[in-house]
Design an enzyme around this catalytic site. Structure first.
Site, PDB file in Angstrom:
ATOM      1  N   ARG A 202       0.848  -1.212   0.000  1.00 44.82           N
ATOM      2  CA  ARG A 202       0.000   0.000   0.000  1.00 44.82           C
ATOM      3  C   ARG A 202       0.879   1.256   0.000  1.00 44.82           C
ATOM      4  O   ARG A 202       0.549   2.256  -0.649  1.00 44.82           O
ATOM      5  CB  ARG A 202      -0.889  -0.061   1.255  1.00 44.82           C
ATOM      6  CG  ARG A 202      -1.687   1.174   1.566  1.00 44.82           C
ATOM      7  CD  ARG A 202      -2.456   0.975   2.881  1.00 44.82           C
ATOM      8  NE  ARG A 202      -3.244   2.145   3.226  1.00 44.82           N
ATOM      9  CZ  ARG A 202      -3.973   2.258   4.330  1.00 44.82           C
ATOM     10  NH1 ARG A 202      -4.035   1.275   5.205  1.00 44.82           N
ATOM     11  NH2 ARG A 202      -4.650   3.362   4.588  1.00 44.82           N
TER      12      ARG A 202
ATOM     13  N   ASN B 117       1.562   2.458  14.748  1.00 46.40           N
ATOM     14  CA  ASN B 117       0.666   1.463  14.134  1.00 46.40           C
ATOM     15  C   ASN B 117       0.801   1.344  12.619  1.00 46.40           C
ATOM     16  O   ASN B 117       0.450   0.309  12.060  1.00 46.40           O
ATOM     17  CB  ASN B 117      -0.795   1.701  14.547  1.00 46.40           C
ATOM     18  CG  ASN B 117      -1.305   3.062  14.158  1.00 46.40           C
ATOM     19  OD1 ASN B 117      -0.554   3.918  13.714  1.00 46.40           O
ATOM     20  ND2 ASN B 117      -2.595   3.280  14.331  1.00 46.40           N
TER      21      ASN B 117
ATOM     22  N   ASP C 165      11.214  17.373  21.935  1.00 44.80           N
ATOM     23  CA  ASP C 165      10.936  18.819  21.912  1.00 44.80           C
ATOM     24  C   ASP C 165      11.976  19.565  21.082  1.00 44.80           C
ATOM     25  O   ASP C 165      11.662  20.537  20.395  1.00 44.80           O
ATOM     26  CB  ASP C 165      10.956  19.387  23.342  1.00 44.80           C
ATOM     27  CG  ASP C 165       9.620  19.151  24.043  1.00 44.80           C
ATOM     28  OD1 ASP C 165       8.692  18.627  23.391  1.00 44.80           O
ATOM     29  OD2 ASP C 165       9.511  19.476  25.242  1.00 44.80           O
TER      30      ASP C 165
ATOM     31  N   GLY D 143      -0.683  10.223  19.313  1.00 41.91           N
ATOM     32  CA  GLY D 143      -1.633  10.479  20.398  1.00 41.91           C
ATOM     33  C   GLY D 143      -1.653  11.940  20.790  1.00 41.91           C
ATOM     34  O   GLY D 143      -1.308  12.827  19.988  1.00 41.91           O
ATOM     35  N   ASP D 144      -2.018  12.191  22.056  1.00 44.41           N
ATOM     36  CA  ASP D 144      -2.187  13.595  22.460  1.00 44.41           C
ATOM     37  C   ASP D 144      -0.876  14.356  22.637  1.00 44.41           C
ATOM     38  O   ASP D 144      -0.886  15.544  22.920  1.00 44.41           O
ATOM     39  CB  ASP D 144      -3.105  13.728  23.684  1.00 44.41           C
ATOM     40  CG  ASP D 144      -2.708  12.796  24.804  1.00 44.41           C
ATOM     41  OD1 ASP D 144      -1.571  12.296  24.750  1.00 44.41           O
ATOM     42  OD2 ASP D 144      -3.531  12.576  25.720  1.00 44.41           O
TER      43      ASP D 144
ATOM     44  N   GLY E 271       0.581  15.226  20.258  1.00 48.00           N
ATOM     45  CA  GLY E 271       0.381  16.187  19.173  1.00 48.00           C
ATOM     46  C   GLY E 271      -0.188  17.507  19.671  1.00 48.00           C
ATOM     47  O   GLY E 271       0.103  18.561  19.103  1.00 48.00           O
TER      48      GLY E 271
ATOM     49  N   GLU F 186      -2.753  14.404  13.217  1.00 46.87           N
ATOM     50  CA  GLU F 186      -3.832  13.411  13.322  1.00 46.87           C
ATOM     51  C   GLU F 186      -3.637  12.687  14.643  1.00 46.87           C
ATOM     52  O   GLU F 186      -2.636  12.003  14.846  1.00 46.87           O
ATOM     53  CB  GLU F 186      -3.787  12.452  12.135  1.00 46.87           C
ATOM     54  CG  GLU F 186      -5.096  11.706  11.964  1.00 46.87           C
ATOM     55  CD  GLU F 186      -5.033  10.305  12.494  1.00 46.87           C
ATOM     56  OE1 GLU F 186      -5.522  10.098  13.629  1.00 46.87           O
ATOM     57  OE2 GLU F 186      -4.506   9.427  11.803  1.00 46.87           O
TER      58      GLU F 186
ATOM     59  N   ARG G  32      -6.019   1.182  15.806  1.00 50.22           N
ATOM     60  CA  ARG G  32      -6.117   2.101  14.664  1.00 50.22           C
ATOM     61  C   ARG G  32      -6.889   3.337  15.116  1.00 50.22           C
ATOM     62  O   ARG G  32      -7.873   3.219  15.849  1.00 50.22           O
ATOM     63  CB  ARG G  32      -6.867   1.442  13.501  1.00 50.22           C
ATOM     64  CG  ARG G  32      -6.166   0.241  12.921  1.00 50.22           C
ATOM     65  CD  ARG G  32      -7.082  -0.594  12.044  1.00 50.22           C
ATOM     66  NE  ARG G  32      -7.722   0.178  10.995  1.00 50.22           N
ATOM     67  CZ  ARG G  32      -9.046   0.320  10.883  1.00 50.22           C
ATOM     68  NH1 ARG G  32      -9.871  -0.241  11.743  1.00 50.22           N
ATOM     69  NH2 ARG G  32      -9.541   1.038   9.900  1.00 50.22           N
ATOM     70  N   CYS G  33      -6.412   4.515  14.656  1.00 49.10           N
ATOM     71  CA  CYS G  33      -7.126   5.750  15.009  1.00 49.10           C
ATOM     72  C   CYS G  33      -8.560   5.657  14.530  1.00 49.10           C
ATOM     73  O   CYS G  33      -9.469   6.196  15.167  1.00 49.10           O
ATOM     74  CB  CYS G  33      -6.477   6.949  14.328  1.00 49.10           C
ATOM     75  SG  CYS G  33      -4.728   7.009  14.562  1.00 49.10           S
TER      76      CYS G  33
ATOM     77  N   GLU H 279     -10.151   6.192  24.420  1.00 50.66           N
ATOM     78  CA  GLU H 279      -9.707   5.290  23.349  1.00 50.66           C
ATOM     79  C   GLU H 279      -8.926   4.149  23.958  1.00 50.66           C
ATOM     80  O   GLU H 279      -7.815   4.386  24.462  1.00 50.66           O
ATOM     81  CB  GLU H 279      -8.658   6.036  22.511  1.00 50.66           C
ATOM     82  CG  GLU H 279      -9.085   6.775  21.331  1.00 50.66           C
ATOM     83  CD  GLU H 279      -7.868   7.096  20.446  1.00 50.66           C
ATOM     84  OE1 GLU H 279      -7.795   6.587  19.343  1.00 50.66           O
ATOM     85  OE2 GLU H 279      -6.999   7.872  20.875  1.00 50.66           O
TER      86      GLU H 279
HETATM   87  O1  G3P Z   1      -4.346   4.884  13.099  1.00 51.74           O
HETATM   88  C1  G3P Z   1      -3.976   5.469  11.906  1.00 51.74           C
HETATM   89  C2  G3P Z   1      -5.137   5.792  11.041  1.00 51.74           C
HETATM   90  O2  G3P Z   1      -4.729   6.658  10.068  1.00 51.74           O
HETATM   91  C3  G3P Z   1      -5.893   4.589  10.536  1.00 51.74           C
HETATM   92  O3  G3P Z   1      -5.681   4.226   9.224  1.00 51.74           O
HETATM   93  O4  G3P Z   1      -5.942   2.857   7.219  1.00 51.74           O
HETATM   94  O5  G3P Z   1      -6.396   1.849   9.439  1.00 51.74           O
HETATM   95  O6  G3P Z   1      -7.954   3.521   8.521  1.00 51.74           O
HETATM   96  P1  G3P Z   1      -6.550   3.052   8.562  1.00 51.74           P
END
Ligand code: G3P
Length: 498
Positions: free
Chosen positions: A118, A171, A232, A248-249, A251, A266, A299-300, A393
């Site tokens: 991918r 991830n 930092d 994570g946070d 960010g 993100e 995964r987010c 989460e």
């Molecule tokens: O956790 C990262 C986020 O971008 C998820 O990607 O491809 O699993 O939807 P995907």
């Protein structure tokens, strides 16, 4: 070919520590210090990477700055050609890179290979998209604005930002690194990459594919080390012209400390799955399994809360339970569905959420079971808003179900979250689906499918604490450029054919 062997042998110091990448060369940290990467499955040290110092970061920044000046003058077609070459090399070496993903982040074997392929496709698409959109500018004439004659011709073009700092998460250490590297490079920027500790060796192998493709020295650099020492320092470094971060946070802290530079962030989500009475419950159950339990929920965009109408909840929970029972649990090498979560502290955090739900009376659809970092998939029914799992989460294979009595209740729960990444709604009524989609405060709503970032050219963005800016190939390229205009001032109005 195994990781760290063959063409990858030069990135390894003896058979011990992986090197960092600076100015086109693989180097050892002057301090001789290294950082251990623990295999989530064996819980033993799998790899070691260099612990770079602030001094080494300074040198990397200097190289990135000077290489960018020459790269900005490299023709667009040539930049694209090199990206296509890197994409092909990446795909050619998918197995050794996938091996690293299996060993340092416990990604199931097949998914690990998919991530690399991918990523190659993403880089190629980025090259093609860049050639199309960066070669185009705008031409404006002044007499469209009140009070002006046609005496000014305005030419706009897209120019690079400079040095992009890319920080991918554990991830998707390869895919979410190239989603930053590709757009940065095609737009004429240079790169400093700081991989996550878990995932660093996969990243270093990926960077070597760019090295083998023949990019100029200093254009791509990759530093490894402790966040506490160089984190930092990197994000606040005056040489950085843009930060693209996924994680994570941390960010949020980065955003507060960063200078006046473009940020792409993100930072996770609490993606809701709203299930209406008329939904196809087999389709919903299949998507809850895919959306909630793929890569063990790390995964987010995982489904992180199911909001099911009371009238269909019993039947839906039964269908999901039947599918959970079929999930294969075990090591990533065996391509199991549920594999150990990334660190012991993640497993402890997940367990804390489970225990809180237990104390507060959630219904356990399976027995809670954990061995080391391996947590068995768990569906929690009758979750209420006073439970932590309703809002936090887990980033693990634990999924809460909240029963709702109206669509409004579902939307209210979704919008009360600090997060706003994605969400999904299951119904056969497209008109209702559209109304719900519009009401959900999330960057994306999927109708009749689980949340997902891909295909990788789709826009991907979060609202609220889920992020800043939009990703996806086109948006990332546009985020990593500035617009420059030149205005030609004519002594008298000029009209074509006038
Ligand atoms: O956790 C990262 C986020 O971008 C998820 O990607 O491809 O699993 O939807 P995907």
């Amino acid at each position: 070919m195994a990781a760290g062997t063959g063409v990858f042998a030069e990135i390894l110091d003896g058979d011990e520590v992986y090197k960092y990448y600076h100015d086109g060369e693989w180097k050892k940290a002057a301090s001789g210090k290294s950082v251990a990467i623990v295999n989530p499955t064996t819980r033993k040290t799998q790899y070691r990477v260099q612990a770079c110092s602030q001094e080494e970061v300074n040198k990397v920044m200097e190289s990135a700055k000077s290489a960018q000046k020459a790269w900005a003058k490299t023709p667009l077609w040539k930049r694209a050609e090199l990206l296509h070459k890197a994409a092909a090399i990446l795909k050619e070496h998918k197995f050794p890179i996938a091996e690293c993903l299996v060993k340092e982040i416990a990604k199931p074997a097949k998914d690990a290979v998919t991530e690399v392929v991918r990523s190659g496709d993403l880089v190629s698409y980025t090259a093609e998209e860049g050639v199309r959109i960066l070669g185009e500018g705008k031409f404006l004439v002044s007499d469209s604005f009140p009070g002006n004659e046609r005496t000014k011709y305005c030419l706009t073009s897209k120019i690079p930002l400079g040095v992009v700092l890319a920080i991918p998460p554990f991830n998707y250490p390869v895919n979410l690194a190239v989603s930053k590297i590709g757009p940065a490079l095609i737009a004429g920027n240079s790169l400093v990459l700081k991989p996550p500790t878990q995932g660093a060796v996969s990243c270093l192998h990926m960077v070597h594919c760019f090295h083998l493709a023949g990019f100029p020295k200093g254009l791509i650099n990759c530093v490894t080390g402790k966040g506490s020492e160089i984190g930092d320092f990197l994000t606040m470094h005056p040489g950085v012209n843009c930060i693209s971060f996924t994680g994570g946070d941390t960010g949020i802290a980065i955003s507060k400390k960063a200078g006046m530079i473009p940020l792409q962030m993100e930072l996770g989500g609490k993606d809701a799955c709203i299930v209406l009475e008329d939904a196809d419950l087999d389709l919903v159950a299949a998507n809850i399994i895919k959306g909630g339990f793929s890569y063990s929920g790390q995964r987010c965009t995982a489904i992180k809360v199911v909001l099911a109408m009371e009238s269909v909840a019993d039947s839906l929970v039964e269908k999901v339970k039947a599918r959970v029972a079929k999930l294969r649990i075990g090591p990533p090498e065996d391509d199991c569905d549920i594999t150990p979560v990334v660190t012991e502290s993640s497993a402890n955090f997940i367990e804390g959420l489970v225990m809180d739900a237990k104390e507060k009376g959630a219904t356990f659809c399976q027995e809670y079971k954990r061995e080391g970092n391996l947590i068995w998939p768990l569906l929690l029914d009758n979750v209420r808003p006073d439970m932590r799992i309703a809002w936090e989460e887990p980033f693990g294979p634990v999924l809460p179900v909240i029963r709702i009595n109206s669509v409004e209740e579902g939307i209210h729960h979704c919008n009360a979250s600090n997060f706003g990444l994605q969400g999904c709604v299951f119904t056969k009524d497209i008109n209702k689906a559209m109304l719900i989609s519009d009401a959900m405060e999330t960057g994306t709503v999927q109708i009749n499918s689980a949340p997902a970032r891909g295909p990788d050219h789709f826009p991907f963005q979060g609202l609220k604490d889920s992020g800043i800016g939009s990703q996806g190939i086109t948006n990332s390229i546009n985020m990593m450029i500035k617009v420059k205009t030149t205005v030609i001032n004519l002594p008298s109005p000029s009209y074509t054919m006038g």
